[in-house]
Design a protein around this motif. Structure first.
Motif, PDB file in Angstrom:
ATOM      1  N   LEU A  88     -26.666  19.053 -32.699  1.00 42.48           N
ATOM      2  CA  LEU A  88     -26.906  18.130 -33.813  1.00 42.48           C
ATOM      3  C   LEU A  88     -27.965  17.105 -33.453  1.00 42.48           C
ATOM      4  CD1 LEU A  88     -23.429  17.208 -35.350  1.00 42.48           C
ATOM      5  CD2 LEU A  88     -25.373  18.220 -36.546  1.00 42.48           C
ATOM      6  N   TRP A  89     -27.762  16.430 -32.333  1.00 46.79           N
ATOM      7  CA  TRP A  89     -28.669  15.337 -31.973  1.00 46.79           C
ATOM      8  C   TRP A  89     -30.044  15.859 -31.603  1.00 46.79           C
ATOM      9  CZ3 TRP A  89     -25.297  13.172 -34.379  1.00 46.79           C
ATOM     10  CH2 TRP A  89     -23.983  12.979 -33.981  1.00 46.79           C
ATOM     11  N   THR A  90     -30.118  17.109 -31.118  1.00 51.02           N
ATOM     12  CA  THR A  90     -31.418  17.689 -30.780  1.00 51.02           C
ATOM     13  C   THR A  90     -32.344  17.737 -31.982  1.00 51.02           C
ATOM     14  OG1 THR A  90     -30.472  19.019 -28.989  1.00 51.02           O
ATOM     15  CG2 THR A  90     -32.568  19.776 -29.920  1.00 51.02           C
ATOM     16  N   LEU A  91     -31.774  17.947 -33.166  1.00 49.43           N
ATOM     17  CA  LEU A  91     -32.569  18.072 -34.384  1.00 49.43           C
ATOM     18  C   LEU A  91     -32.903  16.731 -35.026  1.00 49.43           C
ATOM     19  CD1 LEU A  91     -30.699  21.134 -35.893  1.00 49.43           C
ATOM     20  CD2 LEU A  91     -33.142  21.090 -35.361  1.00 49.43           C
ATOM     21  N   CYS A  92     -32.430  15.642 -34.441  1.00 47.59           N
ATOM     22  CA  CYS A  92     -32.586  14.325 -35.065  1.00 47.59           C
ATOM     23  C   CYS A  92     -33.638  13.478 -34.343  1.00 47.59           C
ATOM     24  CB  CYS A  92     -31.255  13.575 -35.053  1.00 47.59           C
ATOM     25  SG  CYS A  92     -29.957  14.411 -35.990  1.00 47.59           S
ATOM     26  N   ASP A  93     -34.307  12.630 -35.109  1.00 46.56           N
ATOM     27  CA  ASP A  93     -35.180  11.609 -34.529  1.00 46.56           C
ATOM     28  C   ASP A  93     -35.054  10.352 -35.381  1.00 46.56           C
ATOM     29  OD1 ASP A  93     -36.723  11.998 -36.830  1.00 46.56           O
ATOM     30  OD2 ASP A  93     -38.310  13.104 -35.803  1.00 46.56           O
ATOM     31  N   GLY A  94     -35.926   9.399 -35.152  1.00 43.95           N
ATOM     32  CA  GLY A  94     -35.803   8.137 -35.851  1.00 43.95           C
ATOM     33  C   GLY A  94     -35.997   8.227 -37.346  1.00 43.95           C
ATOM     34  N   SER A 151     -33.517  27.120 -30.305  1.00 47.75           N
ATOM     35  CA  SER A 151     -32.835  25.827 -30.407  1.00 47.75           C
ATOM     36  C   SER A 151     -33.797  24.645 -30.257  1.00 47.75           C
ATOM     37  CB  SER A 151     -31.753  25.740 -29.328  1.00 47.75           C
ATOM     38  OG  SER A 151     -32.311  25.913 -28.037  1.00 47.75           O
ATOM     39  N   VAL A 152     -35.107  24.919 -30.341  1.00 46.31           N
ATOM     40  CA  VAL A 152     -36.103  23.855 -30.212  1.00 46.31           C
ATOM     41  C   VAL A 152     -36.529  23.406 -31.612  1.00 46.31           C
ATOM     42  CG1 VAL A 152     -38.393  23.261 -29.351  1.00 46.31           C
ATOM     43  CG2 VAL A 152     -36.918  24.796 -28.022  1.00 46.31           C
ATOM     44  N   PRO A 153     -36.422  22.114 -31.932  1.00 45.85           N
ATOM     45  CA  PRO A 153     -36.806  21.639 -33.267  1.00 45.85           C
ATOM     46  C   PRO A 153     -38.252  21.999 -33.594  1.00 45.85           C
ATOM     47  CG  PRO A 153     -35.610  19.939 -32.087  1.00 45.85           C
ATOM     48  CD  PRO A 153     -35.867  21.024 -31.094  1.00 45.85           C
ATOM     49  N   ASP A 154     -38.446  22.426 -34.832  1.00 47.91           N
ATOM     50  CA  ASP A 154     -39.776  22.827 -35.295  1.00 47.91           C
ATOM     51  C   ASP A 154     -40.323  21.724 -36.201  1.00 47.91           C
ATOM     52  OD1 ASP A 154     -42.041  24.040 -36.153  1.00 47.91           O
ATOM     53  OD2 ASP A 154     -41.062  25.699 -37.186  1.00 47.91           O
ATOM     54  N   ALA A 206     -26.107  15.983 -43.390  1.00 43.07           N
ATOM     55  CA  ALA A 206     -25.838  15.310 -42.123  1.00 43.07           C
ATOM     56  C   ALA A 206     -25.047  14.025 -42.345  1.00 43.07           C
ATOM     57  CB  ALA A 206     -27.156  15.005 -41.419  1.00 43.07           C
ATOM     58  N   LEU A 207     -25.339  13.305 -43.415  1.00 43.08           N
ATOM     59  CA  LEU A 207     -24.594  12.081 -43.693  1.00 43.08           C
ATOM     60  C   LEU A 207     -23.124  12.403 -43.958  1.00 43.08           C
ATOM     61  CD1 LEU A 207     -24.602   9.034 -44.104  1.00 43.08           C
ATOM     62  CD2 LEU A 207     -25.335   9.422 -46.483  1.00 43.08           C
ATOM     63  N   ILE A 208     -22.861  13.462 -44.724  1.00 44.76           N
ATOM     64  CA  ILE A 208     -21.473  13.868 -44.965  1.00 44.76           C
ATOM     65  C   ILE A 208     -20.807  14.254 -43.650  1.00 44.76           C
ATOM     66  CG2 ILE A 208     -20.012  15.575 -46.114  1.00 44.76           C
ATOM     67  CD1 ILE A 208     -22.200  15.787 -48.279  1.00 44.76           C
ATOM     68  N   TRP A 231     -26.064   7.426 -36.390  1.00 45.38           N
ATOM     69  CA  TRP A 231     -26.846   8.359 -37.175  1.00 45.38           C
ATOM     70  C   TRP A 231     -26.535   8.263 -38.668  1.00 45.38           C
ATOM     71  CZ3 TRP A 231     -31.052  10.075 -35.211  1.00 45.38           C
ATOM     72  CH2 TRP A 231     -31.168  10.275 -33.833  1.00 45.38           C
ATOM     73  N   SER A 232     -25.377   7.759 -39.036  1.00 45.53           N
ATOM     74  CA  SER A 232     -25.081   7.551 -40.455  1.00 45.53           C
ATOM     75  C   SER A 232     -26.142   6.663 -41.094  1.00 45.53           C
ATOM     76  CB  SER A 232     -23.696   6.921 -40.642  1.00 45.53           C
ATOM     77  OG  SER A 232     -22.670   7.822 -40.313  1.00 45.53           O
ATOM     78  N   VAL A 233     -26.515   5.607 -40.383  1.00 43.08           N
ATOM     79  CA  VAL A 233     -27.508   4.679 -40.920  1.00 43.08           C
ATOM     80  C   VAL A 233     -28.876   5.356 -41.033  1.00 43.08           C
ATOM     81  CG1 VAL A 233     -28.702   2.496 -40.534  1.00 43.08           C
ATOM     82  CG2 VAL A 233     -26.251   2.691 -40.027  1.00 43.08           C
TER      83      VAL A 233
END
Length: 786
Positions: A422-428, A438-441, A454-456, A472-474
């Motif tokens: 999950l966190w691998t796909l996230c940034d600011g 499994s590498v974000p594109d 993701a928020l849900i 990450w909710s914010v």
């Protein structure tokens, strides 16, 4: 829906651990069930004979598989096929689709198609693609011909078959090399199994023909047509007759039925006229019939030299050549692919196509030299030992077992996925859409669809670290907030990696999904401020949603409205949204309902369980029992439609989305399993019927290999989830939609398990050892009446 199709990475389905599991072809030591498709006896053609021999060779094995034969027939065919599983005219596309449905319902572990361009319907036999697309079991294809110079349409057909086949069989090494080099087949996909042949004893021929005590016997067998090169063999006879006046050339076989229907016996008559002009008419015996195998073998054993003068050097295989070699016959042939491999290194004589003098010299070399002839025959006989039908059967069963889906290795308990993926796909900015493996594109940036999901997930993912959920909710809420376009009174959807929006207004479905996320936030966010934020934005966004009437957009938004009403039962906007949803779905159901089609649309698309789920929610929130009943009925129907013959979850594949009357099995996506689990959870809350526990469990097991390819989609340690199940195994990419579907499915399953144990024997936080809840992991696969 933002499924990525431009880059799909596959895994072979043989790399995964497996153990016994009821309902699927679990133990590969057991014999699978094979659906065998091709022309079939008593139809008179080489592939019909081959299909029969395949079935016989498999049936003669010590632990034979069950073979169901499906015969390809011509329109208005009056042939009596006996005890076969089915027959179909390949010229009728609807019938071909129905055949696929029949095979899918039969519980076949693998489907084996015999392919030749001429035996299927449409241009170049393209209905074979319709058949292959609709089959759910692993597909095997035998290519009886591999063209070096195909037309564009022929190349397209072969490539589409290769894209769907788990294993491909050819009968020559050159055929394998050609499929790989020219058609893009994967090397591990293509298996070489030489054409089978009977096992008969070696019978010596006369020591000499020079003393006149024996007349040389030449022979050619097969359906007669211009492609057989018989003109060349007849043109060679005068030179052979000059040395051996009593030579007999037996040409055995009826005129090809297609040629016979088009031109009658014109071609045969031209050959007879040629022989008469050359003065060899009396040296030829015409046997105008299609021989049964035993009769053919008897005649082959009586001949001294077998001729295959085929002019087409792309001819991939010849069954009669295999027979002749296995009987130890001396063969003179043109160097087509099969002949080069079988007769090379002295096992026969190869001559140029269309060269009558070379063919005559080849025959005379064998007749004049008994030692040479005997050496050729013995080498041919030894080579034929490698192609006996008993050997063919063993190799074929091994190929089938390699293709059959292995049984899944299921977790013994309901285990939470890890959070790393999950966190691998996230940034600011938010959550990126896609991944290469499994590498974000970053190429495809972000979308509101995934950030809403993701928020849900942050609200419902009790298995995730609390601090990460809050953080990450914010971020995801900020993405949604920034996506609002005040001028359009709508949300944007797609954002590039440089944070520039790609559109002014997103899709209606993305709008509905965002309202779902906002309602969920208002109900279940971890922070009071975020709950207030969710309620504020739900109210604001609801106004712009008033003109949207897409069924799925409404169904998605209805989930958010139900969350709002659980926090504020008097919320007029949420009530109105649910009323609008219930009314529209009721109207659609009345419009499209048929006795065998109790559904909201004339087609099946993605996220199908969301429609009955919305009906259930609207019915419960607004106390409209008729809506609840309609939701339960339609959910039961779609669940049955998405269950394979062996009890596995088989979601409607994306290839068939929106096609009237068509339900294709691939590509299967995690989003569909999530929707079914969540809808079954809602149905359970209303009915407490254990059938819904089975439905949810079936969809959950799909992630762990209880699917049509036996592939593990989910990795619990990392929380990764592959992008789907394809005809060739797993799509190894891990995008946001898939990863989030795994986590949302786990959250729904955990809530499901908690509600079961609470309602039956009290809370059981340690897992699912309680017998009443154990079905969540190992429940049955049949759907009770729901």
């Amino acid at each position: 829906m933002n499924y990525r199709s431009d880059l799909i990475l596959y895994a072979d389905n043989t790399d995964f651990e497996f153990s016994a599991f009821p309902g699927l072809a679990a133990d590969l030591g057991n014999s699978p069930r094979v659906a065998l498709i091709g022309t079939y006896l008593p139809r008179r053609c080489g592939i019909a004979t081959f299909t029969d021999e395949v079935a016989r060779s498999l049936g003669a094995l010590p632990s034979p598989p069950q073979v169901d034969i499906y015969a390809l027939t011509e329109p208005d065919c009056a042939l009596e096929y006996g005890a076969i599983a089915g027959r179909v005219s390949p010229h009728d596309r609807a019938a071909v689709r129905n055949l696929a449905d029949q095979i899918n319902a039969s519980g076949a572990d693998a489907v084996w198609i015999q392919h030749e361009f001429g035996i299927f319907g449409g241009p170049d036999g393209e209905t074979v693609v319709d058949l292959a697309q609709a089959l759910a079991a692993p597909l095997l294809v035998t290519f009886h011909t591999v063209l070096r110079q195909p037309s564009d349409n022929q190349r397209r057909i072969v490539r589409q078959l290769l894209a769907r086949a788990s294993r491909v069989m050819v009968m020559t090494r050159s055929g394998r090399e050609l499929l790989i080099a020219e058609y893009g087949a994967r090397p591990q996909q293509v298996v070489v199994i030489p054409h089978g042949a009977p096992d008969r004893p070696f019978i010596p021929s006369p020591a000499s023909f020079a003393d006149g005590s024996a007349a040389p016997q030449l022979m050619t067998f097969g359906l007669i047509g211009p492609g057989k090169g018989l003109e060349t063999a007849i043109a060679a006879l005068p030179a052979i007759r000059a040395r051996y006046p009593d030579v007999r050339y037996r040409i055995v076989g009826m005129t090809h039925p297609t040629l016979l229907a088009r031109e009658g016996e014109t071609y045969r008559e031209s050959l007879i006229a040629q022989a008469r002009e050359l003065g060899v008419e009396d040296n030829i015996n015409w046997d105008n019939r299609f021989l049964e195998t035993d009769d053919l073998l008897d005649q082959l054993q009586q001949c001294d030299v077998y001729l295959t003068p085929y002019p087409n050097l792309q001819q991939s295989t010849s069954g009669t050549l295999s027979f002749a070699v296995a009987l130890g016959k001396a063969v003179v042939s043109t160097p087509y692919e099969h002949a080069r491999e079988l007769l090379g290194d002295g096992a026969g004589v190869l001559v140029p196509p269309g060269d009558a003098a070379a063919m005559a010299n080849g025959v005379l070399a064998l007749l004049d030299d008994p030692e040479f002839r005997q050496g050729v025959r013995q080498l041919a006989y030894q080579r034929g030992r490698e192609t006996l039908w008993s050997v063919f059967g063993r190799r074929s069963l091994a190929m089938v077992k390699e293709a059959v889906s292995p049984a899944p290795y299921l977790p013994a308990r309901l285990e939470a996925p890890g959070s790393r993926a999950l966190w691998t796909l996230c940034d600011g900015t938010g959550m990126l859409q896609h991944g290469v493996l499994s590498v974000p594109d970053r190429t495809h940036g972000y979308c509101i669809d995934d950030n809403a999901r993701a928020l849900i997930a942050m609200h419902d993912g009790k298995h995730l670290p609390m601090a990460e959920r809050r953080r990450w909710s914010v971020t995801f809420a900020s993405f949604i907030q920034h996506a609002w376009n005040d001028g359009e009174q709508a949300f944007r959807n797609f954002m590039s990696y440089d944070r520039s929006w790609c559109e002014e207004r997103g899709s209606e479905d993305s709008y509905g999904r965002t309202l779902w996320a906002l309602g969920a936030t208002a109900e279940r966010a971890l922070d009071d401020d975020l709950r207030l934020w969710g309620r504020m934005w739900f109210d604001r966004a609801l106004r712009g949603f008033a003109a949207i009437d897409s069924p799925r957009a409404l169904a998605l938004a209805a989930q958010g409205a139900a969350s709002i009403l659980r926090t504020d039962p008097q919320h007029r906007g949420a009530q109105g949204l649910l009323e609008r949803t219930g009314d529209m779905l009721t109207s659609l159901l009345a419009e499209y309902r048929r006795p065998s089609w109790p559904w909201f649309e004339a087609v099946l698309a993605y996220d199908n369980p969301r429609l009955p789920l919305a009906m259930i929610l609207a019915g419960e929130c607004l106390e409209r029992s008729e809506w609840t009943r309609a939701g339960l009925d339609t959910l039961g129907w779609i669940s049955q439609r998405q269950t394979g013959a062996q009890g596995q979850f088989r979601p409607v594949g994306s290839e068939g989305f929106g096609q009237p009357g068509v339900q294709l099995p691939f590509d299967q996506q995690p989003l569909e399993a999530q929707a079914m689990i969540e809808a079954a959870g809602a149905a359970w809350k209303v009915t407490r019927d254990c059938a819904w526990r089975t439905v949810a469990n079936r969809a959950w097991q799909w992630f762990f290999g209880v699917n049509d390819r036996g592939v593990m989609i989910a990795d619990l340690a990392s929380g990764r989830c592959r992008d789907g199940v394809t005809p060739r195994g797993a799509n190894l990419n891990c995008g946001a939609e898939s990863v989030l579907a795994l986590h949302a499915s786990y959250s729904a399953m955990a809530a499901f398990a908690g509600s079961i144990t609470d309602g039956v024997r009290g809370h059981n936080p340690g897992g699912l050892d309680d017998s009443a809840a154990s079905g969540i992991v190992h429940g049955g696969t049949g759907l009770a009446a729901a």
